[in-house]
Design a protein around this motif. Sequence first.
Motif, PDB file in Angstrom:
ATOM      1  N   PRO A  66      35.345  57.875  16.134  1.00  0.00           N
ATOM      2  CA  PRO A  66      34.950  57.865  17.560  1.00  0.00           C
ATOM      3  C   PRO A  66      35.334  59.150  18.291  1.00  0.00           C
ATOM      4  N   ASN A  67      36.414  59.767  17.914  1.00  0.00           N
ATOM      5  CA  ASN A  67      36.878  61.002  18.581  1.00  0.00           C
ATOM      6  C   ASN A  67      37.016  62.110  17.547  1.00  0.00           C
ATOM      7  N   ALA A  68      35.912  62.415  16.875  1.00  0.00           N
ATOM      8  CA  ALA A  68      35.971  63.406  15.789  1.00  0.00           C
ATOM      9  C   ALA A  68      36.276  64.799  16.335  1.00  0.00           C
ATOM     10  N   ASN A  69      37.053  65.541  15.552  1.00  0.00           N
ATOM     11  CA  ASN A  69      37.382  66.917  15.907  1.00  0.00           C
ATOM     12  C   ASN A  69      36.129  67.787  15.794  1.00  0.00           C
ATOM     13  N   PRO A  70      35.692  68.453  16.879  1.00  0.00           N
ATOM     14  CA  PRO A  70      34.467  69.268  16.808  1.00  0.00           C
ATOM     15  C   PRO A  70      34.548  70.359  15.760  1.00  0.00           C
ATOM     16  N   ALA A  71      35.751  70.783  15.396  1.00  0.00           N
ATOM     17  CA  ALA A  71      35.892  71.846  14.400  1.00  0.00           C
ATOM     18  C   ALA A  71      35.634  71.329  12.997  1.00  0.00           C
ATOM     19  N   LEU A  72      35.753  70.027  12.775  1.00  0.00           N
ATOM     20  CA  LEU A  72      35.553  69.440  11.449  1.00  0.00           C
ATOM     21  C   LEU A  72      34.160  68.814  11.392  1.00  0.00           C
ATOM     22  N   LEU A  73      33.141  69.627  11.055  1.00  0.00           N
ATOM     23  CA  LEU A  73      31.755  69.139  11.005  1.00  0.00           C
ATOM     24  C   LEU A  73      31.524  68.135   9.882  1.00  0.00           C
ATOM     25  N   ILE A  74      32.393  68.192   8.850  1.00  0.00           N
ATOM     26  CA  ILE A  74      32.221  67.281   7.712  1.00  0.00           C
ATOM     27  C   ILE A  74      32.302  65.823   8.136  1.00  0.00           C
ATOM     28  N   LEU A  75      32.990  65.569   9.242  1.00  0.00           N
ATOM     29  CA  LEU A  75      33.139  64.179   9.693  1.00  0.00           C
ATOM     30  C   LEU A  75      31.831  63.614  10.230  1.00  0.00           C
ATOM     31  N   LYS A  76      30.893  64.501  10.627  1.00  0.00           N
ATOM     32  CA  LYS A  76      29.628  64.015  11.179  1.00  0.00           C
ATOM     33  C   LYS A  76      28.545  63.798  10.118  1.00  0.00           C
ATOM     34  N   VAL A  77      28.845  64.226   8.872  1.00  0.00           N
ATOM     35  CA  VAL A  77      27.816  64.151   7.816  1.00  0.00           C
ATOM     36  C   VAL A  77      27.344  62.726   7.548  1.00  0.00           C
ATOM     37  N   PRO A  78      28.223  61.714   7.380  1.00  0.00           N
ATOM     38  CA  PRO A  78      27.737  60.350   7.095  1.00  0.00           C
ATOM     39  C   PRO A  78      26.783  59.810   8.148  1.00  0.00           C
ATOM     40  N   SER A  79      27.131  59.985   9.427  1.00  0.00           N
ATOM     41  CA  SER A  79      26.259  59.454  10.478  1.00  0.00           C
ATOM     42  C   SER A  79      24.943  60.225  10.537  1.00  0.00           C
ATOM     43  N   GLN A  80      24.988  61.570  10.271  1.00  0.00           N
ATOM     44  CA  GLN A  80      23.758  62.351  10.290  1.00  0.00           C
ATOM     45  C   GLN A  80      22.830  61.943   9.148  1.00  0.00           C
ATOM     46  N   ARG A  81      23.400  61.641   7.978  1.00  0.00           N
ATOM     47  CA  ARG A  81      22.589  61.159   6.859  1.00  0.00           C
ATOM     48  C   ARG A  81      21.890  59.850   7.229  1.00  0.00           C
ATOM     49  N   LYS A  82      22.610  58.954   7.860  1.00  0.00           N
ATOM     50  CA  LYS A  82      22.017  57.684   8.270  1.00  0.00           C
ATOM     51  C   LYS A  82      20.921  57.889   9.318  1.00  0.00           C
ATOM     52  N   GLN A  83      21.126  58.903  10.193  1.00  0.00           N
ATOM     53  CA  GLN A  83      20.099  59.179  11.193  1.00  0.00           C
ATOM     54  C   GLN A  83      18.810  59.677  10.536  1.00  0.00           C
ATOM     55  N   VAL A  84      18.963  60.498   9.476  1.00  0.00           N
ATOM     56  CA  VAL A  84      17.775  60.953   8.724  1.00  0.00           C
ATOM     57  C   VAL A  84      17.059  59.754   8.096  1.00  0.00           C
ATOM     58  N   ASP A  85      17.832  58.819   7.546  1.00  0.00           N
ATOM     59  CA  ASP A  85      17.232  57.614   6.951  1.00  0.00           C
ATOM     60  C   ASP A  85      16.501  56.788   8.009  1.00  0.00           C
ATOM     61  N   VAL A  86      17.103  56.742   9.208  1.00  0.00           N
ATOM     62  CA  VAL A  86      16.464  55.983  10.297  1.00  0.00           C
ATOM     63  C   VAL A  86      15.130  56.605  10.660  1.00  0.00           C
ATOM     64  N   GLN A  87      15.101  57.939  10.792  1.00  0.00           N
ATOM     65  CA  GLN A  87      13.860  58.611  11.158  1.00  0.00           C
ATOM     66  C   GLN A  87      12.784  58.431  10.087  1.00  0.00           C
ATOM     67  N   ALA A  88      13.198  58.567   8.818  1.00  0.00           N
ATOM     68  CA  ALA A  88      12.236  58.423   7.721  1.00  0.00           C
ATOM     69  C   ALA A  88      11.693  56.998   7.663  1.00  0.00           C
ATOM     70  N   ASN A  89      12.593  56.013   7.734  1.00  0.00           N
ATOM     71  CA  ASN A  89      12.153  54.616   7.669  1.00  0.00           C
ATOM     72  C   ASN A  89      11.307  54.225   8.875  1.00  0.00           C
ATOM     73  N   THR A  90      11.601  54.848  10.035  1.00  0.00           N
ATOM     74  CA  THR A  90      10.796  54.567  11.228  1.00  0.00           C
ATOM     75  C   THR A  90       9.361  55.048  11.038  1.00  0.00           C
ATOM     76  N   ALA A  91       9.211  56.256  10.483  1.00  0.00           N
ATOM     77  CA  ALA A  91       7.867  56.796  10.239  1.00  0.00           C
ATOM     78  C   ALA A  91       7.115  55.958   9.205  1.00  0.00           C
ATOM     79  N   ILE A  92       7.835  55.582   8.124  1.00  0.00           N
ATOM     80  CA  ILE A  92       7.193  54.765   7.074  1.00  0.00           C
ATOM     81  C   ILE A  92       6.792  53.401   7.627  1.00  0.00           C
ATOM     82  N   TYR A  93       7.680  52.800   8.402  1.00  0.00           N
ATOM     83  CA  TYR A  93       7.398  51.465   8.948  1.00  0.00           C
ATOM     84  C   TYR A  93       6.213  51.506   9.910  1.00  0.00           C
ATOM     85  N   SER A  94       6.116  52.590  10.685  1.00  0.00           N
ATOM     86  CA  SER A  94       5.004  52.726  11.620  1.00  0.00           C
ATOM     87  C   SER A  94       3.670  52.773  10.871  1.00  0.00           C
TER      88      SER A  94
END
Length: 314
Positions: A216-244
């Motif tokens: 919830p309060n990730a250190n902005p200097a540590l970008l590696i902490l945002k990788v899991p959520s960004q991967r899931k966001q890519v999956d959301v975008q892809a699945n949204t396009a496929i579902y549409s």
Amino acid sequence: MLGLAWSVFIKTKYTAVCTFVLDESDKEGMLGQYSGLASLAGIDLGGSGGGIFKGDNILELYKSRLMLKKTLLTETVINGKKQKLVDRYITSNRLMEEWKDDHIGPVNFNGDPEHFNRTQDSIITDITEKLNKKNLEVGKPDKKLSIIRVAFTAKDEVFAKLFTDQLVKNVNDFYVQTKTKKAALNVSILQHQADSVKRMLNLSISGVASGIDATPNANPALLILKVPSQRKQVDVQANTAIYSEMIKNLEISKISLRQQTPLIQFIDQPVFPLNDNHLSKLKAIVIGGLLAFVFSVIGLLALRLLRSVIMLSK
């Protein structure tokens, strides 16, 4: 006397008549704008499926052993009791009495028709052949129209009506299912795929939320902490396009199914009392008297002519 005897001893036969309109016209204009997208999705928007019913072949379907057998084995309620139509036919035509001479014992038609024994299949085949030759008439009153007329004649009024109703239902249901089988299969497959993609989309959305909650309060200097959520966001975008796209294809497939489903509109259905061929006693006596008069005149004229020939010969 012969006319009166005819009226008394000839059994009355009842005729059940059902007429309906079959509309299977192809309405492709509305689907023209979707044809390109549909072809990419592997969907056939043309009149495919059910080609065996082109022309008057559907009329022969009414006389097929498959439909007649299915109708005979249908269980109906007669006078508050469940009874199969084949049992009603055997009872009304007193076939059990005929079978005693052939040493055929009581026969029932319970169980799976695919596992009937030789005697059961033989009886069903014999009955269907008799119904085809003597009882059932199927045709079009006017070949230019799409009106189909089904007429069934029998000594048993109840059996005539129930058999006609059930035969028309069985054949029309089989016709519609076969005509739309391919389109219905496309709808089923696309619906299953859309449901699967929707489940994956829901899981991806939950994954994004879980990833954000984990840091919830990730250190902005540590970008590696945002990788899991960004991967899931890519999956959301892809699945949204496929579902549409899946939803679009599914709706097009449903439109195709509706277009290929034929319209069957009943005009007349059999109702009690059915039309019968019963000849009243008075009418039979009058007809018999007229025929007797005609034959008597012909006989007297022939006798007079014969006497004239004999006199001339002498």
